[in-house]
Design a protein around this motif. Structure first.
Motif, mmCIF file in Angstrom:
data_model
loop_
_atom_site.group_PDB
_atom_site.id
_atom_site.type_symbol
_atom_site.label_atom_id
_atom_site.label_comp_id
_atom_site.label_asym_id
_atom_site.label_seq_id
_atom_site.Cartn_x
_atom_site.Cartn_y
_atom_site.Cartn_z
ATOM 1 N N GLY A 3 0.814 -1.192 0.000
ATOM 2 C CA GLY A 3 0.000 0.000 0.000
ATOM 3 C C GLY A 3 0.851 1.247 0.000
ATOM 4 O O GLY A 3 2.080 1.207 -0.116
ATOM 5 N N ALA A 4 0.177 2.396 0.173
ATOM 6 C CA ALA A 4 0.866 3.677 0.114
ATOM 7 C C ALA A 4 1.915 3.815 1.192
ATOM 8 O O ALA A 4 2.936 4.468 1.012
ATOM 9 N N GLU A 5 1.709 3.202 2.344
ATOM 10 C CA GLU A 5 2.642 3.329 3.459
ATOM 11 C C GLU A 5 3.623 2.165 3.511
ATOM 12 O O GLU A 5 4.329 1.992 4.490
ATOM 13 N N GLY A 6 3.666 1.348 2.460
ATOM 14 C CA GLY A 6 4.587 0.231 2.442
ATOM 15 C C GLY A 6 4.045 -1.041 3.056
ATOM 16 O O GLY A 6 4.707 -2.073 3.029
ATOM 17 N N ALA A 7 2.834 -0.985 3.629
ATOM 18 C CA ALA A 7 2.236 -2.170 4.231
ATOM 19 C C ALA A 7 1.645 -3.041 3.128
ATOM 20 O O ALA A 7 1.145 -2.536 2.114
ATOM 21 N N PRO A 8 1.728 -4.356 3.274
ATOM 22 C CA PRO A 8 1.162 -5.238 2.249
ATOM 23 C C PRO A 8 -0.349 -5.073 2.145
ATOM 24 O O PRO A 8 -1.045 -4.889 3.141
ATOM 25 N N VAL A 9 -0.856 -5.120 0.925
ATOM 26 C CA VAL A 9 -2.289 -5.054 0.680
ATOM 27 C C VAL A 9 -2.842 -6.475 0.719
ATOM 28 O O VAL A 9 -2.389 -7.337 -0.034
ATOM 29 N N VAL A 10 -3.778 -6.730 1.602
ATOM 30 C CA VAL A 10 -4.351 -8.060 1.752
ATOM 31 C C VAL A 10 -5.565 -8.184 0.836
ATOM 32 O O VAL A 10 -6.530 -7.440 0.962
ATOM 33 N N THR A 11 -5.507 -9.113 -0.097
ATOM 34 C CA THR A 11 -6.625 -9.353 -1.003
ATOM 35 C C THR A 11 -7.696 -10.140 -0.274
ATOM 36 O O THR A 11 -7.401 -11.174 0.333
ATOM 37 N N PRO A 12 -8.940 -9.683 -0.288
ATOM 38 C CA PRO A 12 -10.012 -10.449 0.373
ATOM 39 C C PRO A 12 -10.124 -11.850 -0.217
ATOM 40 O O PRO A 12 -9.881 -12.061 -1.406
ATOM 41 N N VAL A 13 -10.498 -12.796 0.624
ATOM 42 C CA VAL A 13 -10.730 -14.146 0.142
ATOM 43 C C VAL A 13 -11.958 -14.166 -0.767
ATOM 44 O O VAL A 13 -11.957 -14.787 -1.828
ATOM 45 N N ILE A 14 -13.007 -13.485 -0.341
ATOM 46 C CA ILE A 14 -14.239 -13.371 -1.121
ATOM 47 C C ILE A 14 -14.694 -11.918 -1.074
ATOM 48 O O ILE A 14 -14.659 -11.283 -0.015
ATOM 49 N N GLU A 15 -15.141 -11.397 -2.203
ATOM 50 C CA GLU A 15 -15.651 -10.022 -2.242
ATOM 51 C C GLU A 15 -16.779 -9.945 -3.265
ATOM 52 O O GLU A 15 -16.600 -10.327 -4.423
ATOM 53 N N THR A 16 -17.941 -9.480 -2.823
ATOM 54 C CA THR A 16 -19.063 -9.312 -3.741
ATOM 55 C C THR A 16 -19.503 -7.854 -3.744
ATOM 56 O O THR A 16 -19.431 -7.171 -2.723
ATOM 57 N N THR A 17 -19.977 -7.404 -4.903
ATOM 58 C CA THR A 17 -20.466 -6.038 -5.049
ATOM 59 C C THR A 17 -21.780 -6.061 -5.812
ATOM 60 O O THR A 17 -21.827 -6.481 -6.981
ATOM 61 N N GLY A 18 -22.847 -5.660 -5.141
ATOM 62 C CA GLY A 18 -24.156 -5.613 -5.787
ATOM 63 C C GLY A 18 -24.610 -6.942 -6.346
ATOM 64 O O GLY A 18 -25.383 -6.994 -7.308
#
Length: 320
Positions: A3-18
């Motif tokens: 991420g912007a601060e150097g921290a790893p971005v964790v990808t969600p296991v499951i993500e739904t939108t609408g």
């Protein structure tokens, strides 16, 4: 990825939108927005709430009417094959061939998932031992009990070492002892194996026991999604149980009301007392002693997941 601060971005296991799935006479999922992370996530709802439909969409087996969903970073609409190679699935209903042994079934499904024969046999032996079928793995499954069949279904979901398992009503049809064993296995998968788990149930107490996070569905809509601990917060009241004469609870309840406290009957023969200040527990204890009663227990009352359904008006979901 960082991420912007150097921290790893964790990808969600499951993500739904609408996410929406509409049939001619019913909408199974209605604009569902939900994110599931690592650990054990409980998906709870009454029968017909949309739990099984959601799982089938996540596996790429049923197309959504609208909206989108991603599993382990893959789009369910276009990358179903990739998703199924990374995910284990335990269906709700009995689907086992009666003339095949658990060992042969799990080996075969391991090969279908891409494992060479030797690796599939080794993995099948390991997972059948983990689920408690080490001795019975060579028996044909037509002679299995319901509990053994459920264990075989769980084993085939794990054989290819998935990153996520979807367990649809894994305790369905089990007696209390077998249900406890299955729940222990579910927890073990998440804690010891490090595999993300999405487990569905219409039995509330099961999910309280094994889940880190709970997603509540009601008629295809998201009712609530939060950490299990958030469901179980203190309510500002005490549950009190006393022993003595047959009307001991009534005697204490009247004494508490006379002392200016709010008290009401609770489950069983207990009394629920609203906490007025830091001295409420002391007053309950003193009144119990003054009446010559025995104080069996006094504890903070906590919300249970079933309270969310009462408050939200969801369907007939059963406590355990």
């Amino acid at each position: 990825m960082e991420g912007a601060e150097g921290a790893p971005v964790v990808t969600p296991v499951i993500e739904t939108t609408g996410l929406t799935k509409a049939y001619p006479r019913v909408t199974a999922l209605d604009h569902l927005d939900v994110t599931v992370g690592a650990g054990v996530t409980g998906l709870v709802g009454a029968n017909g709430a949309g739990k099984s439909t959601l799982i089938k969409i996540l596996l790429g087996l049923v197309p959504a009417t609208s909206g989108s969903a991603r599993v382990l970073g893959h789009d369910v609409a276009t990358e179903g094959t990739a998703i199924r190679s990374l995910v284990g699935y335990m269906p709700e209903h009995d689907c086992l061939p009666s003339d095949v042994s658990a060992s042969d079934l799990v080996v075969h499904l391991g090969q279908m998932s891409g494992l060479p024969y030797a690796a599939a046999r080794e993995r099948a032996s390991d997972v059948l031992r983990h689920v408690g079928l080490a001795e019975e793995r060579y028996r044909v499954m037509g002679g299995y009990s319901t509990g053994m069949k459920q264990r075989a279904k769980l084993a085939q979901a794990l054989v290819h070492d998935p990153r996520l398992v979807l367990l649809d009503e894994p305790t369905n049809g089990l007696d209390p002892s077998s249900r406890d064993d299955m729940l222990s296995l579910v927890r073990k998968i998440g804690e010891e194996f490090g595999i993300a788990v999405l487990v569905t149930s219409h039995l509330l107490g099961e999910l309280e026991r094994v889940s880190d996070h709970v997603v509540v569905l009601d008629s295809g809509r998201l009712l609530r999604s939060s950490a299990t601990s958030d469901f179980l917060h203190a309510t500002g009241s005490l549950l009190v149980e006393v022993q003595g004469p047959h009307d001991a609870d009534r005697l204490l309840g009247q004494a508490l009301v006379d002392a200016g406290l709010t008290a009401r009957p609770a489950e069983g023969s207990m009394i629920e007392v609203e906490v007025r200040d830091d001295h409420t527990a002391d007053l309950v204890r003193d009144l119990t002693v003054d009446l010559g009663l025995g104080l069996v227990r006094m504890q903070e009352r906590h919300h249970r997941i079933e309270d969310v359904f009462r408050e939200g008006g969801a369907g007939s979901v059963q406590p355990v």
